[in-house]
Motif scaffolding. Structure first.
Motif, short mmCIF file in Angstrom:
data_model
loop_
_atom_site.label_atom_id
_atom_site.label_comp_id
_atom_site.label_asym_id
_atom_site.label_seq_id
_atom_site.Cartn_x
_atom_site.Cartn_y
_atom_site.Cartn_z
N LYS A 73 0.81 -1.22 0.00
CA LYS A 73 0.00 0.00 0.00
C LYS A 73 0.84 1.27 0.00
N ASP A 85 2.97 2.95 -5.40
CA ASP A 85 2.00 3.22 -6.46
C ASP A 85 1.95 2.02 -7.41
N LYS A 92 -5.67 -5.40 -6.36
CA LYS A 92 -6.46 -4.18 -6.15
C LYS A 92 -6.16 -3.67 -4.74
N TYR A 93 -5.73 -2.42 -4.67
CA TYR A 93 -5.51 -1.82 -3.36
C TYR A 93 -5.51 -0.30 -3.50
N VAL A 94 -5.57 0.37 -2.38
CA VAL A 94 -5.50 1.84 -2.40
C VAL A 94 -4.12 2.24 -1.94
N SER A 95 -3.39 2.89 -2.83
CA SER A 95 -2.02 3.29 -2.53
C SER A 95 -2.01 4.61 -1.78
N THR A 96 -1.11 4.71 -0.80
CA THR A 96 -0.93 5.96 -0.08
C THR A 96 0.27 6.74 -0.62
N GLY A 120 -3.46 6.57 -5.02
CA GLY A 120 -4.89 6.35 -5.20
C GLY A 120 -5.20 4.89 -5.47
N ALA A 121 -6.37 4.66 -6.09
CA ALA A 121 -6.81 3.28 -6.36
C ALA A 121 -5.90 2.63 -7.39
N VAL A 122 -5.41 1.45 -7.05
CA VAL A 122 -4.52 0.70 -7.95
C VAL A 122 -5.22 -0.59 -8.36
N ASP A 123 -5.21 -0.86 -9.64
CA ASP A 123 -5.82 -2.09 -10.18
C ASP A 123 -4.88 -2.58 -11.28
#
Lengths: 181, 304
Positions: free
Chosen positions: B38, B41, B248-252, B257-260
């Motif tokens: 997380k 990116d 799929k995760y949300v990067s800080t 942001g949203a990573v797919d």
């Protein structure tokens, strides 16, 4: 008829012990910690506000037990849906000490600009005294992580005056969370 | 401790390694690997996790057969415990990490999840700095264990299936994790007259999901040959395969942001060589697989 089970056991043990002790004895996960506040202009097109942030509160609980290092990664400024031709001028400070100054058109701040991406020509400049203060706070944070707060503030103006114009200032630091086996 | 308990302990230990890697350690809200991921990116997350996709994809598609001699008819059932292990190469321990936009240098050698210490990079112009996460997994081999059930035969055709399900435990402690695979194999020798070896062809589909983070899919089409000498069967095979691990995760990370992202497994072709030993109702098997990923599989079975 235990032999086959023993052979499989040896195979598994070989795979596990030769192949993997699983987790490294010690490892660092640098946690991205955005210290962020959105400021809003008054009817005169000016803003002047602050936020006191407990740094540890911005770190996920699962990673906040053992912080062993920290650093400043970037400081970013963005005007949210600004009039493209408006002038945006301001400063952002750490514990009252200016860390950055910025000035340009609304169009230039419509997307984030930062110390690493200051634009051409640069619309954001670094003030070392404020950066040094942030570094001091981050060092203090390592000594007293549970109680270290930082005040980030910003003041400035949009002209011609625009009320309720939002200005976002984000200070991104990394806090090194140490994990172990 | 009894032998059987020790044996079970080995399986559990290996299994825990796998669960750790795929995102489900028992004691924390998020796995260590997920926590590290997380912070990255999309491009860096891909680089960090690519070896998992390569090794996991290769492992998942290994060990599905141990002979090409499929009976033409009659009820046949076999239960196998299959252990796989892919070798972690030196080239799977680092990747070209991308620093936040504007950094000078723009890239740096960074550790993958199997790597060592993450480098601290300082921007030449501003003095700002950035550190990549360390590697988490200390492994020269990446293991996987699955149970497999094979049932046949109808006109020289058999089907096989693998299934592991770990339910969600606690509020957030352990995400629901499911591994399954199914395949079909057909005895080709029966249509080709007298041959010195048995020949079969097969298709294998497999899937793995862990919470919302990982969604893996793999397929394999292959041909196998085997020759039986009393207790021992020597077998080999060629296969085309592909696998994709979706993360799929949300990067800080700054600009994250949203990573797919889809990570394609490195293996697209494999050559397998192995041997099966029949001891009463027990069967012992082991093989080596060559392709972009070299790995071993082996195990024990009942019936067949």
């Amino acid at each position: 008829m235990m032999k086959p089970w023993l052979i499989l056991g040896v195979l598994i043990v070989a795979l596990v012990t030769m192949g993997s002790s699983c987790v490294n004895d010690s490892f660092i996960i640098p946690v991205n910690v955005p210290l962020e506040k959105v400021y809003e202009t008054n009817t005169g097109g000016q803003w002047d506000d602050f936020a006191d942030i407990l740094i540890i509160g911005e770190i996920p609980e699962s990673l906040s037990d053992d912080i062993v290092g920290s650093r400043l990664v970037d400081i970013e400024v963005q005007a949210i849906d600004p009039p493209p031709g408006a002038s945006v001028q301001g400063t952002a400070s750490v514990n009252g000490i200016p860390a950055i100054s910025f000035g340009g058109t609304g169009a230039q701040f419509a997307n984030p600009v930062s110390l690493l991406n200051p634009g051409v020509p640069a619309v954001i400049t670094q003030n070392q005294a404020g950066i040094d203060e942030l570094v001091r706070v981050l060092d203090l944070f390592l000594l007293d992580p549970d109680n270290t707060t930082v005040r980030i503030s910003s003041a400035g103006a949009v002209s011609p005056p625009v009320s309720a114009q939002q200005i976002r200032v984000t200070i991104t630091v990394q806090a090194d969370a140490q994990g172990s086996n | 401790m009894s032998k059987s308990l020790r044996f079970l302990g080995g399986i559990v230990t290996a299994g825990l390694c796998v669960f750790l890697v795929v995102g489900a350690p028992p004691a924390s809200a998020q796995s260590i690997v997920e926590d590290a991921l997380k912070q990255l990116d999309g491009p860096n997350g891909k680089g960090y996790m690519q070896p998992i996709a390569d090794l996991f994809g290769a492992n998942m598609q290994a060990g599905s057969y141990h002979t090409a001699a499929i009976p033409k008819a009659g009820f046949n059932i076999a239960f196998d415990i299959v252990v796989m292990g892919g070798f972690v190469g030196d080239d799977q321990k680092s990747f070209d990490g991308v620093l936040p936009t504007g950094f000078n240098p723009a890239t740096a050698k960074a550790p993958t999840v199997f790597g060592e210490k993450g480098p601290l990079i300082t921007d030449a112009g501003t003095g700002l700095s950035y550190r990549f996460p360390d590697g988490i997994i200390n492994a020269s081999m990446f293991p996987l264990i699955v149970p497999q059930l094979t049932v046949g035969s109808f006109m020289g055709t058999e089907v096989f299936a693998r299934y592991v399900f770990i339910p969600k435990l606690g509020e957030d402690a352990l995400p629901s994790t499911t591994l399954w695979g199914a395949g079909i194999r057909h005895n080709v020798s029966q249509w080709l007259g007298v041959l010195p070896v048995d020949i079969a062809v097969g298709f294998f589909y497999n899937k793995f999901t862990s919470g919302d983070l990982i969604d893996y899919t793999g397929t394999q089409i292959g041909a196998q040959a085997s020759k039986t000498f009393q207790l021992v069967t020597v077998y080999g095979g060629l296969a085309w395969e592909q696998s994709t691990m979706n993360l799929k995760y949300v990067s800080t990370a700054p600009g994250g942001g949203a990573v797919d992202i889809d990570l394609d497994g490195a293996n697209t072709f494999r050559f397998t060589a192995g041997a099966l030993l029949k001891l009463g109702i027990f069967r012992l098997f082991g093989d080596i697989n060559f392709g972009s990923v070299t790995h071993l599989s082996g195990g024990i079975g009942l019936g067949g």
